[in-house]
Design a protein around this motif. Structure first.
Motif, PDB file in Angstrom:
ATOM      1  N   GLY A  49       0.814  -1.210   0.000  1.00 46.93           N
ATOM      2  CA  GLY A  49       0.000   0.000   0.000  1.00 46.93           C
ATOM      3  C   GLY A  49       0.848   1.260   0.000  1.00 46.93           C
ATOM      4  O   GLY A  49       0.566   2.218  -0.726  1.00 46.93           O
ATOM      5  N   ALA A  50       1.916   1.264   0.795  1.00 41.25           N
ATOM      6  CA  ALA A  50       2.820   2.422   0.831  1.00 41.25           C
ATOM      7  C   ALA A  50       3.537   2.584  -0.503  1.00 41.25           C
ATOM      8  O   ALA A  50       3.759   3.712  -0.960  1.00 41.25           O
ATOM      9  CB  ALA A  50       3.824   2.266   1.967  1.00 41.25           C
ATOM     10  N   ALA A  51       3.903   1.482  -1.135  1.00 43.02           N
ATOM     11  CA  ALA A  51       4.575   1.537  -2.430  1.00 43.02           C
ATOM     12  C   ALA A  51       3.668   2.157  -3.490  1.00 43.02           C
ATOM     13  O   ALA A  51       4.078   3.056  -4.230  1.00 43.02           O
ATOM     14  CB  ALA A  51       5.009   0.137  -2.857  1.00 43.02           C
ATOM     15  N   VAL A  52       2.439   1.691  -3.557  1.00 44.74           N
ATOM     16  CA  VAL A  52       1.489   2.232  -4.535  1.00 44.74           C
ATOM     17  C   VAL A  52       1.183   3.700  -4.230  1.00 44.74           C
ATOM     18  O   VAL A  52       1.099   4.521  -5.140  1.00 44.74           O
ATOM     19  CB  VAL A  52       0.203   1.369  -4.575  1.00 44.74           C
ATOM     20  N   SER A  53       1.064   4.032  -2.960  1.00 41.60           N
ATOM     21  CA  SER A  53       0.828   5.421  -2.574  1.00 41.60           C
ATOM     22  C   SER A  53       1.977   6.327  -3.019  1.00 41.60           C
ATOM     23  O   SER A  53       1.753   7.425  -3.543  1.00 41.60           O
ATOM     24  CB  SER A  53       0.631   5.508  -1.063  1.00 41.60           C
ATOM     25  N   LEU A  54       3.211   5.874  -2.823  1.00 40.15           N
ATOM     26  CA  LEU A  54       4.367   6.650  -3.269  1.00 40.15           C
ATOM     27  C   LEU A  54       4.332   6.843  -4.781  1.00 40.15           C
ATOM     28  O   LEU A  54       4.575   7.955  -5.281  1.00 40.15           O
ATOM     29  CB  LEU A  54       5.666   5.962  -2.852  1.00 40.15           C
ATOM     30  N   LEU A  55       4.028   5.800  -5.518  1.00 32.44           N
ATOM     31  CA  LEU A  55       3.935   5.918  -6.972  1.00 32.44           C
ATOM     32  C   LEU A  55       2.848   6.909  -7.379  1.00 32.44           C
ATOM     33  O   LEU A  55       3.035   7.686  -8.317  1.00 32.44           O
ATOM     34  CB  LEU A  55       3.688   4.552  -7.607  1.00 32.44           C
ATOM     35  N   ASN A  56       1.745   6.898  -6.665  1.00 33.05           N
ATOM     36  CA  ASN A  56       0.682   7.866  -6.951  1.00 33.05           C
ATOM     37  C   ASN A  56       1.155   9.286  -6.667  1.00 33.05           C
ATOM     38  O   ASN A  56       0.873  10.209  -7.437  1.00 33.05           O
ATOM     39  CB  ASN A  56      -0.569   7.540  -6.145  1.00 33.05           C
ATOM     40  N   ASP A  57       1.885   9.470  -5.570  1.00 28.96           N
ATOM     41  CA  ASP A  57       2.421  10.793  -5.229  1.00 28.96           C
ATOM     42  C   ASP A  57       3.389  11.295  -6.296  1.00 28.96           C
ATOM     43  O   ASP A  57       3.485  12.494  -6.545  1.00 28.96           O
ATOM     44  CB  ASP A  57       3.145  10.768  -3.880  1.00 28.96           C
ATOM     45  N   LEU A  58       4.116  10.387  -6.911  1.00 26.44           N
ATOM     46  CA  LEU A  58       5.130  10.753  -7.899  1.00 26.44           C
ATOM     47  C   LEU A  58       4.626  10.685  -9.341  1.00 26.44           C
ATOM     48  O   LEU A  58       5.407  10.861 -10.282  1.00 26.44           O
ATOM     49  CB  LEU A  58       6.349   9.837  -7.755  1.00 26.44           C
ATOM     50  N   ASN A  59       3.348  10.457  -9.533  1.00 21.30           N
ATOM     51  CA  ASN A  59       2.812  10.202 -10.872  1.00 21.30           C
ATOM     52  C   ASN A  59       3.191  11.269 -11.896  1.00 21.30           C
ATOM     53  O   ASN A  59       3.556  10.957 -13.024  1.00 21.30           O
ATOM     54  CB  ASN A  59       1.293  10.037 -10.827  1.00 21.30           C
TER      55      ASN A  59
END
Length: 150
Positions: A49-59
């Motif tokens: 979940g944290a990994a996907v959240s980081l990717l979303n933040d960096l989109n």
């Protein structure tokens, strides 16, 4: 630990682009950055979940500067990566982790550089041999059916 790896476009210095911008620098500030492949930035996160959240933040930055975003989730596989879309689907429980190993994007590894991917399906539990050029090593990325082939 779940690992996130961002691989830069060939004509971009990904680390520079991410760290020269305030928003992406702030998103990455709490992580220890490392470079498993040439022109990549990788971090360890606490969960899928944290990994996907980081990717979303960096989109915004990923769209402009990255060739791909990879996630290695130990509960799915310790030696194969997931594409961002597949990691998101597993996190959202739209795909069972046991059903992620069919569709593959297999990169050749030339030194520390990822080279042209080969799309393949696992046959009899085995990853087909990379045959686009002679190389000693590969990196296997599990992808969604929609991503398969391109």
């Amino acid at each position: 630990m779940t690992q996130v790896c961002l691989v830069g476009d060939a004509d971009v210095d990904l680390r520079y682009e991410l760290l020269s911008r305030e928003t992406s620098r702030a998103a990455l500030a709490t992580y220890d950055l490392h470079e498993p492949f040439a022109n990549s930035v990788a971090v360890d996160t606490v969960s899928l979940g944290a990994a996907v959240s980081l990717l979303n933040d960096l989109n915004w930055y990923l769209v402009r500067f990255a060739d791909c975003a990879l996630v290695r989730e130990p509960s799915v596989s310790t030696d194969e990566w997931l594409s961002r879309d597949l990691a998101t689907a597993v996190r959202d429980e739209n795909v069972d982790p046991a059903d992620t190993d069919t569709f593959l994007r297999v990169y050749g590894l030339d030194g520390d550089t990822l080279v042209e991917p080969m799309y393949a399906t696992r046959t009899d539990g085995r990853v087909p041999e990379y045959d686009l050029r002679p190389l000693d090593d590969t990196v296997v990325v599990r992808v969604t059916e929609a991503e398969f082939g391109g």
